[in-house]
Every structure is written in C-alpha cells, then in structure tokens.
Design a protein around this motif. Structure first.
Motif, short mmCIF file in Angstrom:
data_model
loop_
_atom_site.label_atom_id
_atom_site.label_comp_id
_atom_site.label_asym_id
_atom_site.label_seq_id
_atom_site.Cartn_x
_atom_site.Cartn_y
_atom_site.Cartn_z
N GLY A 82 0.84 -1.19 0.00
CA GLY A 82 0.00 0.00 0.00
C GLY A 82 0.87 1.24 0.00
O GLY A 82 0.63 2.19 -0.71
N VAL A 83 1.95 1.19 0.80
CA VAL A 83 2.85 2.34 0.96
C VAL A 83 4.28 1.84 1.06
O VAL A 83 4.55 0.85 1.74
N ILE A 84 5.20 2.53 0.40
CA ILE A 84 6.63 2.28 0.55
C ILE A 84 7.29 3.60 0.92
O ILE A 84 7.16 4.58 0.18
N LEU A 85 7.97 3.64 2.05
CA LEU A 85 8.62 4.85 2.52
C LEU A 85 10.13 4.66 2.52
O LEU A 85 10.63 3.60 2.90
N TYR A 86 10.85 5.71 2.12
CA TYR A 86 12.31 5.71 2.15
C TYR A 86 12.76 6.87 3.02
O TYR A 86 12.31 7.99 2.85
N GLY A 87 13.67 6.59 3.95
CA GLY A 87 14.19 7.63 4.84
C GLY A 87 15.09 8.59 4.09
O GLY A 87 15.61 8.30 3.00
N THR A 88 15.30 9.75 4.67
CA THR A 88 16.09 10.80 4.03
C THR A 88 17.53 10.35 3.79
O THR A 88 18.08 10.58 2.72
N SER A 89 18.14 9.69 4.78
CA SER A 89 19.53 9.25 4.61
C SER A 89 19.67 8.22 3.51
O SER A 89 20.67 8.19 2.79
N LEU A 90 18.66 7.40 3.32
CA LEU A 90 18.68 6.40 2.25
C LEU A 90 18.39 7.04 0.90
O LEU A 90 19.00 6.69 -0.11
N ALA A 91 17.49 8.01 0.88
CA ALA A 91 17.11 8.66 -0.38
C ALA A 91 18.25 9.48 -0.96
O ALA A 91 18.32 9.68 -2.17
N ARG A 92 19.16 9.95 -0.12
CA ARG A 92 20.30 10.72 -0.61
C ARG A 92 21.35 9.84 -1.27
O ARG A 92 22.17 10.32 -2.03
N LYS A 93 21.30 8.55 -0.98
CA LYS A 93 22.20 7.59 -1.62
C LYS A 93 21.52 7.08 -2.90
O LYS A 93 20.45 7.52 -3.28
N ASP A 94 22.11 6.08 -3.51
CA ASP A 94 21.56 5.46 -4.71
C ASP A 94 20.37 4.58 -4.33
O ASP A 94 20.52 3.63 -3.56
N LEU A 95 19.18 4.90 -4.84
CA LEU A 95 17.97 4.12 -4.51
C LEU A 95 17.83 2.85 -5.35
O LEU A 95 17.02 2.00 -5.02
N TYR A 96 18.58 2.73 -6.43
CA TYR A 96 18.39 1.61 -7.35
C TYR A 96 18.45 0.23 -6.67
O TYR A 96 17.58 -0.61 -6.91
N PRO A 97 19.43 -0.05 -5.80
CA PRO A 97 19.45 -1.39 -5.18
C PRO A 97 18.21 -1.69 -4.34
O PRO A 97 17.80 -2.84 -4.22
N TYR A 98 17.59 -0.67 -3.78
CA TYR A 98 16.42 -0.87 -2.94
C TYR A 98 15.15 -0.99 -3.78
O TYR A 98 14.19 -1.63 -3.38
N LEU A 99 15.13 -0.37 -4.94
CA LEU A 99 14.00 -0.51 -5.85
C LEU A 99 14.10 -1.80 -6.67
O LEU A 99 13.08 -2.41 -6.99
N ASP A 100 15.32 -2.21 -6.99
CA ASP A 100 15.55 -3.37 -7.83
C ASP A 100 14.97 -4.64 -7.19
O ASP A 100 14.36 -5.47 -7.88
N VAL A 101 15.13 -4.80 -5.89
CA VAL A 101 14.64 -6.01 -5.24
C VAL A 101 13.12 -6.09 -5.27
O VAL A 101 12.54 -7.17 -5.31
N LEU A 102 12.43 -4.96 -5.31
CA LEU A 102 10.97 -4.96 -5.40
C LEU A 102 10.50 -5.55 -6.73
O LEU A 102 9.53 -6.28 -6.79
N TYR A 103 11.21 -5.23 -7.81
CA TYR A 103 10.82 -5.76 -9.11
C TYR A 103 11.22 -7.22 -9.27
O TYR A 103 10.55 -7.98 -9.96
N ARG A 104 12.28 -7.64 -8.66
CA ARG A 104 12.76 -9.02 -8.81
C ARG A 104 11.94 -10.02 -7.99
O ARG A 104 11.78 -11.15 -8.36
N GLU A 105 11.44 -9.59 -6.82
CA GLU A 105 10.72 -10.52 -5.95
C GLU A 105 9.24 -10.56 -6.21
O GLU A 105 8.55 -11.44 -5.73
N HIS A 106 8.67 -9.61 -6.93
CA HIS A 106 7.21 -9.56 -7.07
C HIS A 106 6.78 -9.90 -8.45
O HIS A 106 7.26 -9.68 -9.41
#
Length: 110
Positions: free
Chosen positions: A86-110
C-alpha cells in the motif's frame, strides 16, 4: 487422451491467500552504523471476525533488503507475502544515496 487428462488436471502447487500474511506497508532507512533498517506492517487476517484484521509492525536490519527481510520472516509466524504494498517509505539518509538497489529487489521478488 483420457489417461493423460487425469494426470495433468489440477494444481498441486497452491498458495492460498487466506493462509498468507500480507505486508501492507514497508519502510526503509539507514541506521547510524550504515545498516539497512526495514520495517513492515503485516496484516493478519487468519483470526478475523467479520472482516476485522490485526496489524503488526516488525523490523529487521541487514546489509541488504533480502537480509533484513529474512530477519523479519524469522520473527513472524506464517508466511509473509509481499504481493502488493500500500505504501513504501524511504528515509532521508537512504534517499540521498543510490535508490536503485532498494527498488531493484521490489521488481525481482514480485
């Protein structure tokens, strides 16, 4: 043909939604040590009465999304299913880094 039909009918690998514990929301952030902190809101419909369900909040840390998810799955009874958030939240410290590794796993597992 009839003999073949007997052996190929039906589905032996079932995964019923009624037995699953669905993750409704997910949040990611970095800890002060640089580890990934993942928090899931898990909906439990197994004990529901007339459409009422309970929500549980579980967190886990790891070096990757898979590692933190595995730690959460070890804490929770039943099988957590990440069909649709329903909701995916990313913290500020994480958003300032490269988000691709954290988004990539969402597409691979679902």
């Amino acid at each position: 043909m009839l003999t073949l039909l007997i052996f190929i009918t039906g589905c032996w690998d079932q995964d019923n939604l009624k037995d699953a514990r669905l993750a409704n929301a997910s949040a990611y952030d970095l800890t002060s040590e640089g580890m990934l902190l993942q928090t899931l809101e898990v909906v439990d419909d197994s004990q529901s009465n007339q459409g009422k369900s309970t929500n549980e909040i579980h967190s886990g840390t790891g070096h990757s999304v898979r590692q933190s998810t595995d730690k959460i799955r070890a804490k929770v009874t039943g099988d957590i299913r990440l069909f649709k958030y329903g909701v995916i939240l990313y913290g500020t410290s994480l958003a300032r880094k490269d988000l691709y590794p954290y988004l990539d796993v969402l597409y691979r597992e679902h």
